[in-house]
Write a protein that holds these residues in place. Structure first.
Motif, PDB file in Angstrom:
ATOM      1  N   ILE A  15     -19.518  18.464 -17.818  1.00 34.43           N
ATOM      2  CA  ILE A  15     -18.316  18.746 -18.598  1.00 34.43           C
ATOM      3  C   ILE A  15     -18.682  19.161 -20.019  1.00 34.43           C
ATOM      4  O   ILE A  15     -18.086  20.085 -20.590  1.00 34.43           O
ATOM      5  CB  ILE A  15     -17.364  17.536 -18.578  1.00 34.43           C
ATOM      6  CG1 ILE A  15     -16.777  17.373 -17.169  1.00 34.43           C
ATOM      7  CG2 ILE A  15     -16.258  17.670 -19.610  1.00 34.43           C
ATOM      8  CD1 ILE A  15     -15.989  16.102 -16.960  1.00 34.43           C
ATOM      9  N   PHE A  16     -19.676  18.517 -20.606  1.00 37.77           N
ATOM     10  CA  PHE A  16     -20.123  18.894 -21.946  1.00 37.77           C
ATOM     11  C   PHE A  16     -20.708  20.300 -21.964  1.00 37.77           C
ATOM     12  O   PHE A  16     -20.452  21.072 -22.894  1.00 37.77           O
ATOM     13  CB  PHE A  16     -21.143  17.870 -22.471  1.00 37.77           C
ATOM     14  CG  PHE A  16     -21.640  18.177 -23.846  1.00 37.77           C
ATOM     15  CD1 PHE A  16     -20.795  18.070 -24.931  1.00 37.77           C
ATOM     16  CD2 PHE A  16     -22.942  18.586 -24.053  1.00 37.77           C
ATOM     17  CE1 PHE A  16     -21.247  18.366 -26.221  1.00 37.77           C
ATOM     18  CE2 PHE A  16     -23.409  18.870 -25.323  1.00 37.77           C
ATOM     19  CZ  PHE A  16     -22.555  18.769 -26.405  1.00 37.77           C
ATOM     20  N   MET A  17     -21.474  20.643 -20.932  1.00 42.26           N
ATOM     21  CA  MET A  17     -22.011  22.002 -20.842  1.00 42.26           C
ATOM     22  C   MET A  17     -20.875  23.013 -20.697  1.00 42.26           C
ATOM     23  O   MET A  17     -20.923  24.093 -21.280  1.00 42.26           O
ATOM     24  CB  MET A  17     -22.971  22.115 -19.659  1.00 42.26           C
ATOM     25  CG  MET A  17     -24.193  21.242 -19.784  1.00 42.26           C
ATOM     26  SD  MET A  17     -25.318  21.776 -21.038  1.00 42.26           S
ATOM     27  CE  MET A  17     -26.143  23.058 -20.179  1.00 42.26           C
ATOM     28  N   ARG A  25     -18.794  29.182 -26.942  1.00 37.95           N
ATOM     29  CA  ARG A  25     -19.319  30.484 -26.530  1.00 37.95           C
ATOM     30  C   ARG A  25     -20.853  30.523 -26.502  1.00 37.95           C
ATOM     31  O   ARG A  25     -21.479  31.493 -26.925  1.00 37.95           O
ATOM     32  CB  ARG A  25     -18.797  31.612 -27.410  1.00 37.95           C
ATOM     33  CG  ARG A  25     -17.314  31.693 -27.541  1.00 37.95           C
ATOM     34  CD  ARG A  25     -16.708  32.262 -26.284  1.00 37.95           C
ATOM     35  NE  ARG A  25     -15.290  32.598 -26.476  1.00 37.95           N
ATOM     36  CZ  ARG A  25     -14.293  31.876 -25.989  1.00 37.95           C
ATOM     37  NH1 ARG A  25     -14.537  30.785 -25.308  1.00 37.95           N
ATOM     38  NH2 ARG A  25     -13.047  32.247 -26.173  1.00 37.95           N
ATOM     39  N   LYS A  26     -21.447  29.470 -26.011  1.00 35.96           N
ATOM     40  CA  LYS A  26     -22.910  29.412 -25.849  1.00 35.96           C
ATOM     41  C   LYS A  26     -23.271  30.025 -24.488  1.00 35.96           C
ATOM     42  O   LYS A  26     -23.575  29.332 -23.527  1.00 35.96           O
ATOM     43  CB  LYS A  26     -23.416  27.967 -25.915  1.00 35.96           C
ATOM     44  CG  LYS A  26     -23.037  27.230 -27.166  1.00 35.96           C
ATOM     45  CD  LYS A  26     -23.849  27.698 -28.329  1.00 35.96           C
ATOM     46  CE  LYS A  26     -23.533  26.829 -29.532  1.00 35.96           C
ATOM     47  NZ  LYS A  26     -24.160  27.274 -30.726  1.00 35.96           N
ATOM     48  N   LEU A  27     -23.209  31.338 -24.404  1.00 39.06           N
ATOM     49  CA  LEU A  27     -23.405  32.020 -23.135  1.00 39.06           C
ATOM     50  C   LEU A  27     -24.846  31.966 -22.644  1.00 39.06           C
ATOM     51  O   LEU A  27     -25.110  32.190 -21.466  1.00 39.06           O
ATOM     52  CB  LEU A  27     -22.940  33.477 -23.249  1.00 39.06           C
ATOM     53  CG  LEU A  27     -21.450  33.660 -23.535  1.00 39.06           C
ATOM     54  CD1 LEU A  27     -21.125  35.126 -23.688  1.00 39.06           C
ATOM     55  CD2 LEU A  27     -20.607  33.031 -22.458  1.00 39.06           C
ATOM     56  N   TRP A  28     -25.773  31.647 -23.495  1.00 39.05           N
ATOM     57  CA  TRP A  28     -27.171  31.549 -23.083  1.00 39.05           C
ATOM     58  C   TRP A  28     -27.386  30.379 -22.122  1.00 39.05           C
ATOM     59  O   TRP A  28     -28.426  30.296 -21.452  1.00 39.05           O
ATOM     60  CB  TRP A  28     -28.104  31.436 -24.278  1.00 39.05           C
ATOM     61  CG  TRP A  28     -27.795  30.309 -25.200  1.00 39.05           C
ATOM     62  CD1 TRP A  28     -26.972  30.327 -26.278  1.00 39.05           C
ATOM     63  CD2 TRP A  28     -28.307  28.973 -25.111  1.00 39.05           C
ATOM     64  NE1 TRP A  28     -26.932  29.090 -26.861  1.00 39.05           N
ATOM     65  CE2 TRP A  28     -27.741  28.230 -26.160  1.00 39.05           C
ATOM     66  CE3 TRP A  28     -29.177  28.337 -24.235  1.00 39.05           C
ATOM     67  CZ2 TRP A  28     -28.017  26.885 -26.356  1.00 39.05           C
ATOM     68  CZ3 TRP A  28     -29.459  26.999 -24.441  1.00 39.05           C
ATOM     69  CH2 TRP A  28     -28.879  26.289 -25.495  1.00 39.05           C
ATOM     70  N   LEU A  29     -26.415  29.487 -22.004  1.00 36.96           N
ATOM     71  CA  LEU A  29     -26.528  28.376 -21.058  1.00 36.96           C
ATOM     72  C   LEU A  29     -26.269  28.814 -19.613  1.00 36.96           C
ATOM     73  O   LEU A  29     -26.555  28.065 -18.684  1.00 36.96           O
ATOM     74  CB  LEU A  29     -25.549  27.261 -21.434  1.00 36.96           C
ATOM     75  CG  LEU A  29     -25.848  26.511 -22.724  1.00 36.96           C
ATOM     76  CD1 LEU A  29     -24.696  25.610 -23.094  1.00 36.96           C
ATOM     77  CD2 LEU A  29     -27.123  25.721 -22.573  1.00 36.96           C
ATOM     78  N   ILE A  30     -25.719  30.003 -19.429  1.00 36.96           N
ATOM     79  CA  ILE A  30     -25.439  30.512 -18.088  1.00 36.96           C
ATOM     80  C   ILE A  30     -26.724  31.098 -17.520  1.00 36.96           C
ATOM     81  O   ILE A  30     -27.353  31.963 -18.136  1.00 36.96           O
ATOM     82  CB  ILE A  30     -24.328  31.575 -18.138  1.00 36.96           C
ATOM     83  CG1 ILE A  30     -23.041  30.975 -18.695  1.00 36.96           C
ATOM     84  CG2 ILE A  30     -24.094  32.167 -16.754  1.00 36.96           C
ATOM     85  CD1 ILE A  30     -21.953  31.990 -18.947  1.00 36.96           C
ATOM     86  N   ALA A  46     -16.980  33.463 -20.650  1.00 39.38           N
ATOM     87  CA  ALA A  46     -17.091  32.110 -21.192  1.00 39.38           C
ATOM     88  C   ALA A  46     -15.973  31.225 -20.652  1.00 39.38           C
ATOM     89  O   ALA A  46     -16.206  30.072 -20.277  1.00 39.38           O
ATOM     90  CB  ALA A  46     -17.055  32.142 -22.709  1.00 39.38           C
ATOM     91  N   LYS A  47     -14.762  31.754 -20.595  1.00 40.69           N
ATOM     92  CA  LYS A  47     -13.633  30.973 -20.092  1.00 40.69           C
ATOM     93  C   LYS A  47     -13.814  30.649 -18.611  1.00 40.69           C
ATOM     94  O   LYS A  47     -13.608  29.511 -18.185  1.00 40.69           O
ATOM     95  CB  LYS A  47     -12.336  31.740 -20.302  1.00 40.69           C
ATOM     96  CG  LYS A  47     -11.119  30.988 -19.850  1.00 40.69           C
ATOM     97  CD  LYS A  47      -9.848  31.765 -20.111  1.00 40.69           C
ATOM     98  CE  LYS A  47      -8.652  30.971 -19.623  1.00 40.69           C
ATOM     99  NZ  LYS A  47      -7.410  31.698 -19.811  1.00 40.69           N
TER     100      LYS A  47
END
Length: 86
Positions: A15-17, A25-30, A46-47
Motif C-alpha cells: 500500500i505504501f508503494m 509520482r515515483k514511476l521508477w518504482l514500476i 501513476a493512477k
C-alpha cells in the motif's frame, strides 16, 4: 500468528508503494518503466498502478482472515463428504 503478521506487514509495504506511485509520482518504482521510451500519459499510468497496488495490498491484508474462515468451512464440507455413506 506469524502468517498474520507477515501478511499485514507485506500489505502495508504494498500500500505504501502504491501511495508513492499514485500520489508522489515515483514511476521508477514500476518494473520495466523507462522514462525515455514511454510516450503515453504519465499521470494515468501513476493512477492506474497506484490503484492496482492499493487493491493488491488490501487483498494481501484480508488473505489470512479469509483463509481461516473458508478453511474451517471447507474442512466441515470435506468431512461431511468423506463420512457420507454411498
Amino acid at each position: 500468528m506469524g502468517g498474520y503478521i507477515t501478511c499485514i506487514v507485506l500489505a502495508l509495504i504494498i500500500i505504501f508503494m502504491g501511495y508513492l506511485i499514485h500520489a508522489k509520482r515515483k514511476l521508477w518504482l514500476i518494473a520495466g518503466y523507462q522514462e525515455d521510451s514511454f510516450i503515453c500519459n504519465k499521470d494515468k499510468l501513476a493512477k492506474l498502478f497506484g490503484v492496482f497496488s492499493y487493491i493488491v495490498g488490501i487483498a494481501t491484508f484480508l488473505l489470512p482472515f479469509g483463509l481461516e474462515f473458508w478453511g474451517i468451512i471447507s474442512g466441515m464440507v470435506w468431512r461431511q463428504l468423506i463420512n457420507k455413506p454411498f
